[in-house]
Design a protein around this motif. Structure first.
Motif, PDB file in Angstrom:
ATOM      1  N   LEU A 149      -2.499  -1.795   5.101  1.00  0.00           N
ATOM      2  CA  LEU A 149      -3.057  -0.503   5.514  1.00  0.00           C
ATOM      3  C   LEU A 149      -2.713  -0.201   6.970  1.00  0.00           C
ATOM      4  O   LEU A 149      -2.349   0.926   7.322  1.00  0.00           O
ATOM      5  N   HIS A 159      -4.703   6.451  -1.303  1.00  0.00           N
ATOM      6  CA  HIS A 159      -3.635   5.454  -1.348  1.00  0.00           C
ATOM      7  C   HIS A 159      -3.773   4.580  -2.582  1.00  0.00           C
ATOM      8  O   HIS A 159      -4.799   4.563  -3.254  1.00  0.00           O
ATOM      9  N   VAL A 201       0.852  -1.192   0.000  1.00  0.00           N
ATOM     10  CA  VAL A 201       0.000   0.000   0.000  1.00  0.00           C
ATOM     11  C   VAL A 201       0.885   1.237   0.000  1.00  0.00           C
ATOM     12  O   VAL A 201       1.760   1.388   0.863  1.00  0.00           O
ATOM     13  N   LYS A 227       0.643   5.130   0.498  1.00  0.00           N
ATOM     14  CA  LYS A 227      -0.320   6.092   1.037  1.00  0.00           C
ATOM     15  C   LYS A 227       0.286   7.484   1.071  1.00  0.00           C
ATOM     16  O   LYS A 227       1.440   7.671   1.471  1.00  0.00           O
ATOM     17  N   VAL A 255      -2.557   0.593  -4.317  1.00  0.00           N
ATOM     18  CA  VAL A 255      -2.246  -0.780  -3.917  1.00  0.00           C
ATOM     19  C   VAL A 255      -1.523  -1.489  -5.054  1.00  0.00           C
ATOM     20  O   VAL A 255      -1.912  -1.375  -6.219  1.00  0.00           O
ATOM     21  N   TYR A 259      -4.374  -6.946   2.350  1.00  0.00           N
ATOM     22  CA  TYR A 259      -4.598  -5.519   2.100  1.00  0.00           C
ATOM     23  C   TYR A 259      -4.841  -4.772   3.406  1.00  0.00           C
ATOM     24  O   TYR A 259      -4.293  -3.693   3.653  1.00  0.00           O
TER      25      TYR A 259
END
Length: 780
Positions: A533, A473, A425, A427, A475, A529
């Motif tokens: 995060l 964000h 991820v 961000k 992925v 995922y």
């Protein structure tokens, strides 16, 4: 005629003008016709929906009333002394049996809706009934009742239960109503009275409701909790298994879309034709009443109206074409004159090379169209692919491994699970500032660039899929990353660092990265995922533009400490009360060193507790001082929420500690008085300015609006705005005592633009309106 046709054929631009005008007229007519038809169709649908729902409301009321009526009858029957022996006697005397049968016959004769009546005796495991079939068909009906209501499964009591005693599928011949001595579901361990209500008595009332309302285009069904459609009509159109499943899907989807509504109106394909389905749950929550109509028949009048509208549009179009030819030629005259002046200067070869079937603009338009179609195809494919990538990340548990493999292969997603998957991820750091200052078009550009840069760099070594999520964000799903290969994880971190540096170098954007643990199954993507995060949150400790794996914060994740030691907070409080900033800073640093080892939630809570502690200390010090110092502690928690790292939070709290320590020094009262006198002088000099406000005054004296307003209020027990109105109204009174100016001129001289606002303030101060005040002064 040939000459005229040849003339127009040689004028390429004239053809385009004529075609444009004709096309515009056609479009206007077609759009107008379609719009009218659409509005008519919407109106018909809305009226039909309202009408259908009213009918279904009446049907639901009838069913509820019927259930209540049968419930009352069942309570009376259940207490009948002649029937009690049939239910509970272990050995039933013959006279009790005769009296019981006679009583059941009397009850049957007294009601028009009962088909039959059966009593089940649990002690004897025996059924006693009144109908001819029950008594004379050699036990066939009795066995069917046992199979449907006793041996099958427990059934609810005091509720209509649709059953078919003749064995027909989806066609019911009776409703059973079971009465027992408890509220539990009925089974063979309980004695009961079972009332059988005629199915025609229910469905005929629905049909009559349908016919009397002039709505004989549809069919009425009762849908059970398992999705089965029930009707007494042998020729029903929608009772097939596929149609039942389709209707269940349509109704469920509409309920979800409408937020769990109990009634609605939906259009969809059922039984290979477009149908209108109106549904409403019954008052007992067990059934759904469906009214299904053929869309084509329902919209027959709309279709007729549309055909008529198209015919009229066609006639008008022929007339419009004739007018457009003349109009086009008039518009073409200036172009033709210009061409006459230009053609002598064109080379003969240029004229020979002109396209025979069209001009250069036409060819270019065709090329642009082809490219546009190709781009649309590519864009559509990318949209679908990114949709499934996002769906896998958020809802992978809803899919099986095989289903996800099929979708991945179908949409050519670059995801493989043979050697492990890794979710990363990326961000945004300082997302709130980025979101506030960057335009939407620029955000789309940045998102496109970040996704492509990340996919290109990571794709050098691993199969990679990249997608933007929720705007803040991105992925990356990397394939062929083995869980036991630590070197591979470090290699991934190096490539992610390259992605961060590239984006920072070209766009000035900082990204923090969280890396999940490797997984081996597609359905685990959602959990990976979510883990990535959560790891991004630990930039609170690691700082901006960090790359965080679970190994990097293992100590934080395993930590059990959630509160700061009492000694640290006590020493911090003592240092602040003594005004020792150095000692307070040291204790604050110790506190943040300890906090850096907590898990994320405990870090946030510990920092919030520290802020609350500082607020309490500042309040306690102020309570004990003659002259209070001013520190804006109310916005401290908001300030901390804007910070993304512990370092930033530490500096913010250290600044507050500094203000507390400095605030304990003697205040300069003369400075405050001088500043407040300056504010009053500014108001008295500039009160005629309509734009004069607390903000403009604060800007003039180089202080914040909140601070100067609070200081003024504390010193004079009135706000700056109240003092400003006091000065303006005093001056207005003086001007009203003379006859030199009108009220509008006086308002302008006193800084008021709104008459109603001025009148309200003046009356609040003086007790009369400006006109009444002037009149009174003139008389005295």
């Amino acid at each position: 005629m040939k000459v005229v046709f040849g003339f127009y054929k040689s004028k390429k631009y004239l053809q385009r003008v004529m075609l444009s005008i004709v096309t515009t007229m056609v479009l206007v007519l077609v759009v107008s016709s379609i719009t009218n038809t659409y509005m008519l169709e919407r109106t018909v649908k809305r009226i039909q929906e309202d009408s259908n729902l009213k009918v279904l409301s009446q049907i639901r009321y009838n069913l509820a009333y019927m259930n209540d009526m049968i419930s009352r009858l069942s309570n009376f029957v259940y207490r009948d002394n002649f029937l009690i022996p049939l239910m509970f006697s272990t050995e039933l005397p013959k006279m009790d049996l005769i009296r019981g049968h006679r009583q059941m016959a009397n009850i049957m004769e007294s009601t028009s809706f009962l088909d039959s009546m059966v009593i089940y005796n649990k002690s004897q495991s025996e059924l006693y009934g009144t109908s001819v079939n029950f008594m004379l068909d050699g036990g066939i009906t009795k066995e069917r009742i046992r199979k449907a209501l006793i041996n099958d499964r427990p059934h609810p009591t005091n509720r209509l239960i649709p059953i078919s005693l003749n064995g027909s599928v989806n066609r019911i011949d009776t409703f059973a109503f079971i009465v027992t001595d408890s509220l539990k579901s009925f089974s063979e361990t309980q004695s009961a009275i079972i009332l059988f209500i005629k199915s025609d008595w229910v469905f005929d009332s629905l049909k009559k409701m349908n016919v009397t309302s002039g709505r004989d285009l549809g069919e009425v069904y009762i849908q059970t909790e398992d999705g089965s459609l029930l009707t007494s009509d042998a020729g029903a159109s929608y009772t097939g298994a596929e149609n039942q499943s389709r209707l269940t899907q349509l109704v469920h989807a509409d309920k979800v879309a409408q937020g769990g509504t109990t009634s609605g109106f939906v259009i969809g394909e059922v039984a290979d034709r477009k149908s209108v389905v109106t549904y409403m749950d019954d008052s007992l929550g067990a059934w759904t009443i469906l009214y299904i109509q053929d869309y084509k028949q329902l919209m027959a009048e709309v279709t007729k109206s549309r055909n008529g509208s198209l015919a009229i549009s066609g006639i008008f179009l022929l007339f419009a074409i004739a007018v457009s030819i003349g109009l086009s030629y008039k518009l073409y005259n200036p172009i033709e004159n210009m061409l006459k002046q230009i053609r002598p200067y064109l080379a003969a070869t240029d004229r020979k090379n002109e396209p025979a079937a069209g001009d250069e603009l036409g060819l270019m338009s065709e090329n642009v169209k082809q490219l546009s179609d190709q781009l649309k195809e590519i864009s559509s494919g990318q949209i679908v692919s990114k949709y499934y990538v996002r769906r896998f990340l958020t809802d992978s548990l809803l899919f099986s491994h095989a289903d996800m493999q099929h979708l991945i292969e179908k949409h050519n997603l670059n995801i493989k699970a043979m050697d492990g998957l890794l979710v990363c991820v990326l961000k945004f750091d300082h997302f709130a500032a980025y979101d506030g200052k960057v335009s939407n078009s620029s955000k789309l550009l940045y998102n496109f660039a970040i996704v492509n840069i990340a996919a290109e760099i990571m794709g050098k070594s691993y199969p990679c899929e990249a997608a933007e999520m929720r705007g803040d964000h991105f992925v990356l799903i990397l394939s062929k990353v083995r869980q036991e290969d630590a070197a591979a994880i470090e290699g991934v971190k190096g490539m992610l660092r390259e992605v961060q540096d590239t984006i920072d170098r070209y766009y000035g954007l900082s990204l923090t990265c969280g890396i999940s643990d490797p997984i081996s199954q597609f359905p685990s993507l959602s959990s990976a995922y979510a883990q990535a995060l959560r790891l991004c949150q630990y930039k609170l400790v690691k700082g901006h533009k960090s790359i965080i794996s679970s190994e990097d914060v293992r100590g934080n994740l395993a930590g059990k400490q959630s509160d700061l030691p009492d000694g640290v907070t006590r020493k911090l409080t003592e240092a602040l009360k003594k005004g020792h900033l150095t000692n307070a800073g040291g204790e604050l640093e110790k506190a943040f060193t300890l906090i850096a080892g907590y898990n994320y939630d405990d870090m946030i809570r510990a920092v919030s507790n520290l802020a609350f502690q500082l607020k309490n200390v500042a309040g306690e010090i102020n309570d004990n001082r003659i002259v209070a110092f001013t520190i804006d502690m109310e916005n401290l928690h908001q300030l901390l929420q804007e910070k993304e790292t512990l370092t930033e939070m530490y500096l913010s709290l250290l600044s507050v500690c500094s203000q507390i320590c400095e605030g304990q020094r003697p205040a300069n009262m003369e400075r405050n008085e001088m500043m407040l006198e300056t504010v009053k002088e500014l108001i008295e000099q500039r009160f005629t300015d309509i734009n004069l406000s607390q903000q403009s005054i604060a800007s003039t004296v180089k202080l914040s609006s909140a601070y100067i307003g609070k200081l003024f209020k504390e010193s004079y027990n009135m706000s700056i705005t109240e003092y400003m109105n006091e000065v303006r109204l005093n001056h207005a009174q003086k001007l009203l005592e003379g006859d030199s100016y009108t009220i509008s001129e006086i308002m302008d001289k006193c800084g008021y633009a709104n008459q109603s606002y001025f009148f309200r303030l003046f009356k609040g101060k003086v007790g009369t309106t400006p006109k009444e005040y002037r009149m009174k002064k003139s008389l005295t």
